[in-house]
Design a protein around this motif. Structure first.
Motif, mmCIF file in Angstrom:
data_model
loop_
_atom_site.group_PDB
_atom_site.id
_atom_site.type_symbol
_atom_site.label_atom_id
_atom_site.label_comp_id
_atom_site.label_asym_id
_atom_site.label_seq_id
_atom_site.Cartn_x
_atom_site.Cartn_y
_atom_site.Cartn_z
ATOM 1 N N PRO A 14 1.057 -1.307 0.015
ATOM 2 C CA PRO A 14 0.096 -0.176 0.052
ATOM 3 C C PRO A 14 1.170 1.286 0.084
ATOM 4 O O PRO A 14 0.035 2.919 -0.644
ATOM 5 C CB PRO A 14 -0.813 -0.238 1.316
ATOM 6 C CG PRO A 14 -1.045 -0.817 1.757
ATOM 7 C CD PRO A 14 0.658 -1.945 1.236
ATOM 8 N N ARG A 15 2.434 0.776 0.893
ATOM 9 C CA ARG A 15 2.922 2.503 0.462
ATOM 10 C C ARG A 15 3.621 2.272 -1.327
ATOM 11 O O ARG A 15 4.109 4.044 -1.425
ATOM 12 C CB ARG A 15 3.771 2.005 1.256
ATOM 13 C CG ARG A 15 3.021 2.495 2.599
ATOM 14 C CD ARG A 15 4.480 2.247 4.151
ATOM 15 N NE ARG A 15 3.752 1.985 5.356
ATOM 16 C CZ ARG A 15 3.899 2.013 6.266
ATOM 17 N NH1 ARG A 15 5.604 2.539 6.543
ATOM 18 N NH2 ARG A 15 3.608 1.997 7.718
ATOM 19 N N MET A 16 3.890 1.648 -1.624
ATOM 20 C CA MET A 16 4.851 1.201 -3.145
ATOM 21 C C MET A 16 4.118 1.520 -4.230
ATOM 22 O O MET A 16 4.721 2.333 -5.123
ATOM 23 C CB MET A 16 5.523 -0.171 -2.845
ATOM 24 C CG MET A 16 6.699 0.475 -4.205
ATOM 25 S SD MET A 16 8.132 1.639 -3.170
ATOM 26 C CE MET A 16 9.034 1.806 -5.186
ATOM 27 N N LEU A 17 2.904 0.824 -4.450
ATOM 28 C CA LEU A 17 1.400 1.053 -5.655
ATOM 29 C C LEU A 17 1.690 2.717 -5.394
ATOM 30 O O LEU A 17 1.739 3.294 -6.783
ATOM 31 C CB LEU A 17 0.701 0.070 -5.186
ATOM 32 C CG LEU A 17 0.924 -1.007 -5.191
ATOM 33 C CD1 LEU A 17 -0.106 -1.875 -4.977
ATOM 34 C CD2 LEU A 17 1.864 -1.418 -6.402
ATOM 35 N N PRO A 18 1.333 3.135 -5.024
ATOM 36 C CA PRO A 18 1.032 4.628 -4.956
ATOM 37 C C PRO A 18 1.894 5.621 -6.084
ATOM 38 O O PRO A 18 1.919 6.505 -6.078
ATOM 39 C CB PRO A 18 0.349 5.448 -3.676
ATOM 40 C CG PRO A 18 0.130 3.165 -3.077
ATOM 41 C CD PRO A 18 0.481 3.056 -3.753
ATOM 42 N N LEU A 19 2.878 5.215 -5.234
ATOM 43 C CA LEU A 19 4.059 6.205 -5.304
ATOM 44 C C LEU A 19 4.237 5.660 -6.860
ATOM 45 O O LEU A 19 4.871 6.245 -7.418
ATOM 46 C CB LEU A 19 5.451 5.373 -4.529
ATOM 47 C CG LEU A 19 6.158 5.960 -5.079
ATOM 48 C CD1 LEU A 19 6.902 7.624 -4.565
ATOM 49 C CD2 LEU A 19 7.696 5.830 -3.761
ATOM 50 N N VAL A 20 4.814 4.669 -6.881
ATOM 51 C CA VAL A 20 4.586 4.033 -8.623
ATOM 52 C C VAL A 20 3.824 4.527 -9.733
ATOM 53 O O VAL A 20 4.809 4.952 -10.435
ATOM 54 C CB VAL A 20 5.161 2.014 -8.320
ATOM 55 C CG1 VAL A 20 5.253 1.807 -9.631
ATOM 56 C CG2 VAL A 20 6.772 1.950 -7.556
ATOM 57 N N VAL A 21 2.709 4.429 -8.886
ATOM 58 C CA VAL A 21 2.194 4.693 -10.179
ATOM 59 C C VAL A 21 1.812 6.212 -10.225
ATOM 60 O O VAL A 21 1.630 6.407 -11.226
ATOM 61 C CB VAL A 21 -0.003 4.604 -9.477
ATOM 62 C CG1 VAL A 21 -0.279 4.923 -10.190
ATOM 63 C CG2 VAL A 21 0.260 2.349 -10.002
ATOM 64 N N LEU A 22 1.479 6.743 -9.191
ATOM 65 C CA LEU A 22 1.251 8.450 -9.166
ATOM 66 C C LEU A 22 3.414 9.296 -9.612
ATOM 67 O O LEU A 22 3.078 10.195 -9.758
ATOM 68 C CB LEU A 22 1.129 9.111 -7.762
ATOM 69 C CG LEU A 22 -0.177 8.619 -7.780
ATOM 70 C CD1 LEU A 22 -0.240 9.253 -6.373
ATOM 71 C CD2 LEU A 22 -1.291 8.533 -8.719
ATOM 72 N N SER A 23 3.688 8.436 -10.064
ATOM 73 C CA SER A 23 5.035 9.175 -10.377
ATOM 74 C C SER A 23 5.480 9.716 -11.571
ATOM 75 O O SER A 23 6.142 9.207 -12.710
ATOM 76 C CB SER A 23 6.047 8.119 -9.832
ATOM 77 O OG SER A 23 6.396 7.165 -10.514
ATOM 78 N N ARG A 24 4.571 8.494 -12.217
ATOM 79 C CA ARG A 24 3.715 8.504 -13.728
ATOM 80 C C ARG A 24 3.563 9.478 -14.821
ATOM 81 O O ARG A 24 2.879 9.187 -15.692
ATOM 82 C CB ARG A 24 4.369 7.194 -14.534
ATOM 83 C CG ARG A 24 5.447 6.428 -14.342
ATOM 84 C CD ARG A 24 5.183 4.874 -14.745
ATOM 85 N NE ARG A 24 6.264 4.747 -14.918
ATOM 86 C CZ ARG A 24 6.993 3.322 -14.166
ATOM 87 N NH1 ARG A 24 5.762 2.783 -12.851
ATOM 88 N NH2 ARG A 24 7.778 2.335 -14.130
ATOM 89 N N VAL A 25 2.261 10.175 -13.730
ATOM 90 C CA VAL A 25 0.942 10.800 -13.954
ATOM 91 C C VAL A 25 1.420 12.672 -13.578
ATOM 92 O O VAL A 25 2.239 12.254 -11.863
ATOM 93 C CB VAL A 25 -0.141 10.363 -13.299
ATOM 94 C CG1 VAL A 25 -1.034 10.788 -13.513
ATOM 95 C CG2 VAL A 25 -0.106 8.700 -13.582
ATOM 96 N N ARG A 26 1.368 13.364 -13.757
ATOM 97 C CA ARG A 26 1.349 14.555 -13.777
ATOM 98 C C ARG A 26 -0.218 14.823 -13.140
ATOM 99 O O ARG A 26 -1.101 14.723 -13.802
ATOM 100 C CB ARG A 26 1.325 15.908 -14.968
ATOM 101 C CG ARG A 26 0.933 16.806 -14.988
ATOM 102 C CD ARG A 26 2.243 17.576 -14.248
ATOM 103 N NE ARG A 26 2.315 18.972 -14.464
ATOM 104 C CZ ARG A 26 2.834 20.087 -13.908
ATOM 105 N NH1 ARG A 26 3.632 19.477 -12.515
ATOM 106 N NH2 ARG A 26 2.307 20.795 -13.398
ATOM 107 N N LEU A 27 -0.193 15.313 -12.041
ATOM 108 C CA LEU A 27 -0.953 15.594 -10.651
ATOM 109 C C LEU A 27 -1.682 16.940 -10.948
ATOM 110 O O LEU A 27 -0.928 17.725 -11.075
ATOM 111 C CB LEU A 27 -1.102 15.162 -9.570
ATOM 112 C CG LEU A 27 -0.479 13.927 -9.263
ATOM 113 C CD1 LEU A 27 -0.446 13.595 -7.734
ATOM 114 C CD2 LEU A 27 -1.538 13.076 -9.305
ATOM 115 N N PRO A 28 -3.271 17.395 -11.600
ATOM 116 C CA PRO A 28 -3.204 18.656 -11.345
ATOM 117 C C PRO A 28 -3.333 19.007 -10.574
ATOM 118 O O PRO A 28 -3.121 18.756 -8.799
ATOM 119 C CB PRO A 28 -5.112 18.269 -11.397
ATOM 120 C CG PRO A 28 -5.471 16.851 -11.790
ATOM 121 C CD PRO A 28 -4.465 16.219 -10.886
ATOM 122 N N GLU A 29 -2.855 20.664 -10.440
ATOM 123 C CA GLU A 29 -2.436 21.248 -9.131
ATOM 124 C C GLU A 29 -3.916 21.640 -8.097
ATOM 125 O O GLU A 29 -3.147 21.717 -6.753
ATOM 126 C CB GLU A 29 -1.917 22.820 -9.764
ATOM 127 C CG GLU A 29 -1.684 24.349 -8.929
ATOM 128 C CD GLU A 29 -0.220 23.328 -8.262
ATOM 129 O OE1 GLU A 29 0.079 23.811 -6.946
ATOM 130 O OE2 GLU A 29 0.356 22.889 -9.305
#
Length: 103
Positions: free
Chosen positions: A19-34
């Motif tokens: 649960p700690r690593m999956l969001p980090l891996v997935v969200l590191s490749r996505v540009r999040l809205p401001e």
């Protein structure tokens, strides 16, 4: 070591790590809205408030505003935290305030 204990240890490690690593891996490749990043910036303050407020206002399980040493000690401690942004000085202020209030 018993095989069952080893499996339990490895299982809990996986359940803790994923649960700690999956969001980090997935969200590191996505540009999040401001707007989402701005919203995330309030999460630490909200979590801190959720942890502190019950202990400060409900020390015995009921609302206590008068003669509440925790609330009295939190006032100078919060002021020092806001002014100095120093963790060590904030902790020291809280400890000194509690000692002086409990005398």
């Amino acid at each position: 070591m018993d095989k069952q204990i080893l499996i339990i240890i490895l299982g809990t490690a996986v359940v803790t790590y994923l649960p700690r690593m999956l969001p980090l891996v997935v969200l590191s490749r996505v540009r999040l809205p401001e707007v989402f990043l701005r919203w995330l910036s309030y999460v630490p303050a909200a979590v801190l408030a959720a942890l502190l407020v019950p202990g400060l206002l409900l020390p015995d399980g009921k609302l206590s505003l008068a003669a509440n040493p925790y609330l009295l000690a939190a006032i100078p401690t919060g002021f020092v935290a806001l002014k100095t942004r120093s963790m060590a000085l904030t902790i020291l202020t809280g400890m000194v305030a509690m000692v002086l209030i409990q005398r």
